[in-house]
Design a protein around this motif. Structure first.
Motif, PDB file in Angstrom:
ATOM      1  N   PRO A   1       0.812  -1.234   0.000  1.00 56.06           N
ATOM      2  CA  PRO A   1       0.000   0.000   0.000  1.00 56.06           C
ATOM      3  C   PRO A   1       0.841   1.277   0.000  1.00 56.06           C
ATOM      4  O   PRO A   1       0.468   2.260  -0.662  1.00 56.06           O
ATOM      5  N   PHE A   2       1.973   1.271   0.717  1.00 59.35           N
ATOM      6  CA  PHE A   2       2.848   2.443   0.728  1.00 59.35           C
ATOM      7  C   PHE A   2       3.476   2.657  -0.647  1.00 59.35           C
ATOM      8  O   PHE A   2       3.624   3.799  -1.099  1.00 59.35           O
ATOM      9  N   TYR A   3       3.847   1.567  -1.291  1.00 59.34           N
ATOM     10  CA  TYR A   3       4.407   1.662  -2.648  1.00 59.34           C
ATOM     11  C   TYR A   3       3.389   2.286  -3.594  1.00 59.34           C
ATOM     12  O   TYR A   3       3.706   3.208  -4.366  1.00 59.34           O
ATOM     13  N   LEU A   4       2.144   1.794  -3.552  1.00 58.39           N
ATOM     14  CA  LEU A   4       1.098   2.320  -4.428  1.00 58.39           C
ATOM     15  C   LEU A   4       0.827   3.796  -4.145  1.00 58.39           C
ATOM     16  O   LEU A   4       0.620   4.584  -5.076  1.00 58.39           O
ATOM     17  N   MET A   5       0.829   4.161  -2.882  1.00 56.65           N
ATOM     18  CA  MET A   5       0.558   5.553  -2.518  1.00 56.65           C
ATOM     19  C   MET A   5       1.655   6.480  -3.042  1.00 56.65           C
ATOM     20  O   MET A   5       1.362   7.499  -3.680  1.00 56.65           O
ATOM     21  N   VAL A   6       2.904   6.136  -2.780  1.00 56.37           N
ATOM     22  CA  VAL A   6       4.021   7.015  -3.148  1.00 56.37           C
ATOM     23  C   VAL A   6       4.198   7.071  -4.664  1.00 56.37           C
ATOM     24  O   VAL A   6       4.356   8.156  -5.245  1.00 56.37           O
ATOM     25  N   VAL A   7       4.170   5.922  -5.318  1.00 54.63           N
ATOM     26  CA  VAL A   7       4.408   5.878  -6.765  1.00 54.63           C
ATOM     27  C   VAL A   7       3.316   6.639  -7.517  1.00 54.63           C
ATOM     28  O   VAL A   7       3.600   7.447  -8.416  1.00 54.63           O
ATOM     29  N   ASN A   8       2.059   6.403  -7.143  1.00 51.55           N
ATOM     30  CA  ASN A   8       0.956   7.060  -7.851  1.00 51.55           C
ATOM     31  C   ASN A   8       0.822   8.529  -7.496  1.00 51.55           C
ATOM     32  O   ASN A   8       0.144   9.277  -8.201  1.00 51.55           O
ATOM     33  N   ALA A   9       1.455   8.958  -6.406  1.00 51.13           N
ATOM     34  CA  ALA A   9       1.438  10.377  -6.061  1.00 51.13           C
ATOM     35  C   ALA A   9       2.226  11.205  -7.055  1.00 51.13           C
ATOM     36  O   ALA A   9       2.026  12.421  -7.170  1.00 51.13           O
ATOM     37  N   PHE A  10       3.131  10.568  -7.808  1.00 52.96           N
ATOM     38  CA  PHE A  10       3.945  11.272  -8.798  1.00 52.96           C
ATOM     39  C   PHE A  10       3.372  11.158 -10.215  1.00 52.96           C
ATOM     40  O   PHE A  10       3.983  11.628 -11.165  1.00 52.96           O
ATOM     41  N   LYS A  11       2.213  10.537 -10.372  1.00 54.68           N
ATOM     42  CA  LYS A  11       1.614  10.354 -11.689  1.00 54.68           C
ATOM     43  C   LYS A  11       0.491  11.365 -11.924  1.00 54.68           C
ATOM     44  O   LYS A  11      -0.037  11.962 -10.984  1.00 54.68           O
ATOM     45  N   THR A  12       0.114  11.502 -13.190  1.00 58.03           N
ATOM     46  CA  THR A  12      -1.081  12.269 -13.511  1.00 58.03           C
ATOM     47  C   THR A  12      -2.305  11.383 -13.288  1.00 58.03           C
ATOM     48  O   THR A  12      -2.192  10.161 -13.124  1.00 58.03           O
ATOM     49  N   LYS A  13      -3.461  12.000 -13.276  1.00 61.48           N
ATOM     50  CA  LYS A  13      -4.700  11.245 -13.048  1.00 61.48           C
ATOM     51  C   LYS A  13      -4.893  10.177 -14.121  1.00 61.48           C
ATOM     52  O   LYS A  13      -5.297   9.055 -13.837  1.00 61.48           O
TER      53      LYS A  13
ATOM     54  N   ALA B   1      -4.233   4.235 -16.134  1.00 65.04           N
ATOM     55  CA  ALA B   1      -3.619   3.466 -17.220  1.00 65.04           C
ATOM     56  C   ALA B   1      -2.707   2.367 -16.685  1.00 65.04           C
ATOM     57  O   ALA B   1      -2.685   1.255 -17.214  1.00 65.04           O
ATOM     58  N   ASP B   2      -1.948   2.671 -15.636  1.00 63.60           N
ATOM     59  CA  ASP B   2      -1.011   1.682 -15.074  1.00 63.60           C
ATOM     60  C   ASP B   2      -0.820   1.994 -13.591  1.00 63.60           C
ATOM     61  O   ASP B   2       0.033   2.804 -13.220  1.00 63.60           O
ATOM     62  N   THR B   3      -1.606   1.353 -12.758  1.00 60.80           N
ATOM     63  CA  THR B   3      -1.582   1.650 -11.319  1.00 60.80           C
ATOM     64  C   THR B   3      -0.325   1.127 -10.654  1.00 60.80           C
ATOM     65  O   THR B   3       0.245   1.774  -9.775  1.00 60.80           O
ATOM     66  N   LEU B   4       0.143  -0.050 -11.084  1.00 63.45           N
ATOM     67  CA  LEU B   4       1.261  -0.700 -10.404  1.00 63.45           C
ATOM     68  C   LEU B   4       2.621  -0.243 -10.911  1.00 63.45           C
ATOM     69  O   LEU B   4       3.613  -0.342 -10.187  1.00 63.45           O
ATOM     70  N   GLY B   5       2.679   0.242 -12.113  1.00 63.27           N
ATOM     71  CA  GLY B   5       3.968   0.595 -12.716  1.00 63.27           C
ATOM     72  C   GLY B   5       4.520   1.912 -12.217  1.00 63.27           C
ATOM     73  O   GLY B   5       3.813   2.727 -11.613  1.00 63.27           O
ATOM     74  N   LEU B   6       5.791   2.113 -12.483  1.00 59.87           N
ATOM     75  CA  LEU B   6       6.441   3.378 -12.140  1.00 59.87           C
ATOM     76  C   LEU B   6       5.993   4.473 -13.112  1.00 59.87           C
ATOM     77  O   LEU B   6       5.670   4.178 -14.272  1.00 59.87           O
ATOM     78  N   PRO B   7       5.961   5.713 -12.680  1.00 59.77           N
ATOM     79  CA  PRO B   7       5.539   6.797 -13.579  1.00 59.77           C
ATOM     80  C   PRO B   7       6.550   7.019 -14.697  1.00 59.77           C
ATOM     81  O   PRO B   7       7.767   6.900 -14.490  1.00 59.77           O
ATOM     82  N   GLU B   8       6.047   7.332 -15.883  1.00 58.38           N
ATOM     83  CA  GLU B   8       6.936   7.618 -17.001  1.00 58.38           C
ATOM     84  C   GLU B   8       7.702   8.916 -16.754  1.00 58.38           C
ATOM     85  O   GLU B   8       8.854   9.051 -17.152  1.00 58.38           O
ATOM     86  N   GLU B   9       7.046   9.873 -16.114  1.00 60.40           N
ATOM     87  CA  GLU B   9       7.688  11.144 -15.789  1.00 60.40           C
ATOM     88  C   GLU B   9       7.319  11.535 -14.362  1.00 60.40           C
ATOM     89  O   GLU B   9       6.145  11.723 -14.054  1.00 60.40           O
ATOM     90  N   TRP B  10       8.318  11.619 -13.515  1.00 61.64           N
ATOM     91  CA  TRP B  10       8.080  11.958 -12.105  1.00 61.64           C
ATOM     92  C   TRP B  10       7.800  13.457 -11.992  1.00 61.64           C
ATOM     93  O   TRP B  10       8.596  14.282 -12.430  1.00 61.64           O
TER      94      TRP B  10
END
Length: 272
Positions: free
Chosen positions: A24-36, A41-50
């Motif tokens: 859950p912490f991984y999902l919270m932090v990683v998705n905090a750097f993504k656009t909506k 589009a990809d909840t589990l993956g790393l953001p293309e642009e932080w």
């Protein structure tokens, strides 16, 4: 050989549990750097642009400084009052050997079984009639709901403190309050740390009770402010996750500086 295999199995299980706990912490932090759009589009993956824009917007829209001040004030005062009042109550109940004190103690224990949802409507209605829906009333409510578990923990810790200390203090001229405050309460420091940590985590993250008592009058806590990212027709997950990441930072920083005292207190309490 068998012991080594058992130890290896326990280590593997521990690692798997740690991964599950960290997801859950991984999902919270990683998705905090993504656009909506990227979140869906990809909840589990790393953001293309932080991007840090989510954190800036969340900080401004939350009114983080004001909300942080409200949360800090309510959490600190509530926890301090719970620690002092619960320790005094537990001391009185443990040292007075009577049927009445036993009944009162078991009433506190039984109160832990009552869900808050069963009493929240009558409680808030009564306080609303008295025009007492404010921060002071919220702190008073936290004392009422937090006292049961705290008294139970302190009561158990006091069993390990010999009553001969009370007798020695009485001979030296101390009254009951002086005996508790100068002799007994310092010995309860390990349990006070434990009680403090439990209540800080609970009060800092609580949403339901503040929403019923102080919602909408300018004294909102961080959990209340975070709710504003979830509207009727749209949910701003990118801002909400950034706001959640910001909101847990004070607790993490506080734990980082106080971890030695917290771990020592819990360890000392376990030894005693």
């Amino acid at each position: 050989m068998f012991k080594n295999q058992k130890s290896l199995l326990l280590e593997i299980i521990g690692i798997l549990l740690a991964i599950v706990w960290l997801v859950p912490f991984y999902l919270m932090v990683v998705n905090a750097f993504k656009t909506k759009r990227d979140i869906f589009a990809d909840t589990l993956g790393l953001p293309e642009e932080w991007t840090w824009d989510n954190f800036v917007q969340a900080f401004v829209q939350l009114g983080f400084i004001k909300a942080f001040g409200n949360s800090l004030f309510i959490t600190a005062i509530s926890t301090l009052i719970i620690i002092i009042c619960s320790a005094m109550a537990a001391y009185a109940l443990s040292r007075n050997k009577s049927k009445l004190s036993t009944v009162i103690f078991f009433m506190f224990v039984a109160a832990m079984l009552i869900p808050f949802q069963a009493v929240m409507i009558p409680l808030v209605s009564q306080f609303g009639q008295l025009d007492m829906l404010n921060r002071s009333s919220l702190i008073f409510m936290y004392l009422g709901f937090g006292a049961s578990l705290s008294i139970f923990l302190y009561h158990g810790a006091l069993k390990g403190i010999p009553e001969s200390l009370d007798d020695a203090a009485k001979i030296d001229g101390c009254n009951k309050f002086q005996t508790f405050w100068y002799i007994i309460f310092p010995l309860l420091k390990p349990m006070s740390v434990t009680v403090g940590v439990l209540n800080v985590i609970w009060i800092w993250n609580d949403y339901l009770l503040p929403s019923l008592v102080i919602g909408g009058n300018g004294t909102e806590t961080i959990p209340l402010q975070l709710f504003f990212f979830f509207g009727q027709y749209t949910k701003q997950w990118h801002l909400a996750l950034a706001g959640l990441s910001i909101s847990i930072l004070p607790v993490i920083i506080g734990y980082f500086f106080a971890q030695k005292q917290i771990i020592k207190g819990i360890a000392d309490g376990a030894v005693k």
